[in-house]
Design an enzyme around this catalytic site. Structure first.
Site, PDB file in Angstrom:
ATOM      1  N   HIS A  52       0.829  -1.206   0.000  1.00  0.00           N
ATOM      2  CA  HIS A  52       0.000   0.000   0.000  1.00  0.00           C
ATOM      3  C   HIS A  52       0.863   1.256   0.000  1.00  0.00           C
ATOM      4  O   HIS A  52       0.998   1.940   1.020  1.00  0.00           O
ATOM      5  CB  HIS A  52      -0.945  -0.016   1.205  1.00  0.00           C
ATOM      6  N   CYS A 107       3.120 -11.883   2.530  1.00  0.00           N
ATOM      7  CA  CYS A 107       4.155 -11.862   3.567  1.00  0.00           C
ATOM      8  C   CYS A 107       4.055 -13.140   4.403  1.00  0.00           C
ATOM      9  O   CYS A 107       2.954 -13.516   4.830  1.00  0.00           O
ATOM     10  CB  CYS A 107       3.975 -10.640   4.464  1.00  0.00           C
ATOM     11  N   HIS A 135     -10.320  -4.446   4.868  1.00  0.00           N
ATOM     12  CA  HIS A 135      -8.887  -4.437   4.550  1.00  0.00           C
ATOM     13  C   HIS A 135      -8.539  -5.752   3.854  1.00  0.00           C
ATOM     14  O   HIS A 135      -9.022  -6.820   4.248  1.00  0.00           O
ATOM     15  CB  HIS A 135      -8.058  -4.268   5.828  1.00  0.00           C
ATOM     16  N   GLU A 137      -6.038  -7.699   3.850  1.00  0.00           N
ATOM     17  CA  GLU A 137      -5.494  -8.796   4.665  1.00  0.00           C
ATOM     18  C   GLU A 137      -6.613  -9.518   5.426  1.00  0.00           C
ATOM     19  O   GLU A 137      -6.630 -10.760   5.509  1.00  0.00           O
ATOM     20  CB  GLU A 137      -4.458  -8.248   5.650  1.00  0.00           C
ATOM     21  N   SER A 233      -2.585   2.627   3.726  1.00  0.00           N
ATOM     22  CA  SER A 233      -1.616   1.793   4.446  1.00  0.00           C
ATOM     23  C   SER A 233      -1.988   1.770   5.921  1.00  0.00           C
ATOM     24  O   SER A 233      -1.819   2.764   6.632  1.00  0.00           O
ATOM     25  CB  SER A 233      -0.209   2.370   4.257  1.00  0.00           C
TER      26      SER A 233
HETATM   27  S1  SF4 Z   1       3.991  -5.001   7.854  1.00  0.00           S
HETATM   28 FE1  SF4 Z   1       2.951  -6.605   6.687  1.00  0.00          FE
HETATM   29  S2  SF4 Z   1       4.398  -7.098   5.081  1.00  0.00           S
HETATM   30 FE2  SF4 Z   1       5.563  -6.037   6.656  1.00  0.00          FE
HETATM   31  S3  SF4 Z   1       6.407  -7.678   7.978  1.00  0.00           S
HETATM   32 FE3  SF4 Z   1       4.469  -6.949   8.843  1.00  0.00          FE
HETATM   33  S4  SF4 Z   1       2.981  -8.407   8.050  1.00  0.00           S
HETATM   34 FE4  SF4 Z   1       4.764  -8.561   6.742  1.00  0.00          FE
END
Ligand code: SF4
Length: 328
Positions: A52, A107, A135, A137, A233
């Protein structure tokens, strides 16, 4: 930090938060798109924003990435990369149906939450997923076990939940939430459900909590805290909230240095600077240059943690890179 440490000429200073900016998951996701472009050539399709951040997305677009909202916008047989935020299982299924070559840049710390959701659902738990409605996620994690997962959107969402068996309930969370607000949500949940179980390990990731921690440290000394990050974000938005809660007199979220309003600095002596986990440091350096040109040239970096975590590229991409290297 004492008054004596401020710049003698202007009395104006910047407290620069560290850690800030790119986390291991974002670094891996951006590299995934860059390496895929090199290996397969443009265009490479990316489902949703890879991370983001407006600047990152624009830069990758200029290199030949095409960002789409859904798999159906990707031509059959093309390569598609799934973003760092993770996807629900049905998205993999759609990709298979369209014969897409899917590369998963989720991630690994988001994948960990997916695994927890699957495991607790398999054991027939009710899962309370703390996160922000809509969101990406949260949509992805909830998609792992929709029949078992209820969303709890902050402390005020607690009153809405209903569970089948109060002795078989667990909470999980989005990785990029406010640590303090999540503790409050969990405390309220536990008032209603004393036997509520906690996740096996923290779901809020190291990068989110480290960035919040250092902002909390500097905020009480700051007249204004400037956070570089995009509005969509989650972890960047949280940093502004954390700064204000911790005593900063003002806080602003910006994508680019040019968005800084001189009025924010008019009466300021100490400016805090940080950036979200999807922000390349060049954008922070632009902010520092912008501030220096306005008398805030004295920059002190405040470090509360050193991060060394890195993640390797997705297996499917590594395999193709290796095969290409072997072919010479
Ligand atoms: S902010 Fe998101 S992408 Fe970055 S380490 Fe944490 S979970 Fe993973």
């Amino acid at each position: 930090m004492t008054e004596a440490q401020a710049t003698p000429q202007t009395g104006k200073r910047v407290l620069l938060a560290k850690p800030r900016g790119y986390c291991a998951g974002v670094d891996r996701a951006v590299q995934t798109v860059e390496e895929a472009l090199k290996l397969y050539g443009a265009p490479i399709y990316v489902r949703k924003q890879i991370v983001h951040n407006k600047h990152v997305v624009q830069t990758l677009e200029a290199q030949g990435a095409i960002f789409v909202e859904e798999n159906e916008e990707v031509p059959e047989g093309a390569t598609v990369i799934f973003s760092a935020h993770g996807v629900a299982p049905e998205v993999y299924e759609q990709a298979r149906e369209r014969s897409l070559k899917a590369i998963d840049a989720t991630c690994p710390l988001v994948t960990k939450v997916h695994q927890e959701a699957k495991r607790f659902a398999a054991e027939d738990y009710d899962i309370l997923l703390i996160g922000h409605e809509g969101h990406e996620e949260v949509v992805g994690t909830a998609g792992e076990a929709p029949a078992h997962i209820q969303l709890v959107d902050g402390p005020d969402g607690v009153s809405k939940i209903t569970v089948r068996d109060p002795e078989k309930v667990v909470w999980l969370s989005q990785t990029t939430l406010s640590v303090d607000e999540t503790l409050e949500t969990v405390a309220r949940l536990k008032q209603r459900l004393p036997l509520l179980q906690s996740p096996p390990s923290d779901d809020i990731c190291y990068a989110t909590s480290n960035r919040q921690h250092v902002v909390k440290e500097i905020a009480p000394e700051c007249d204004v805290v400037i956070v570089v990050g995009s509005r969509n974000s989650s972890n960047s938005v949280r940093l502004v909230e954390v700064a204000l809660d911790a005593g900063a007199r003002a806080g602003h979220l910006i994508d680019f240095a040019q968005e800084i309003d001189d009025a924010w600095l008019a009466d300021a002596r100490t400016v805090g600077v940080s950036s979200g986990a999807s922000v390349p440091d060049e954008l922070v350096q632009d902010v520092l240059a912008h501030l220096a040109a306005r008398g805030f040239a004295d920059v002190e970096e405040i470090t509360t943690a050193n991060e060394r975590l890195t993640f390797s590229l997705p297996q499917e991409l590594k395999r193709d890179m290796k095969a290409a290297a072997a072919r010479g």
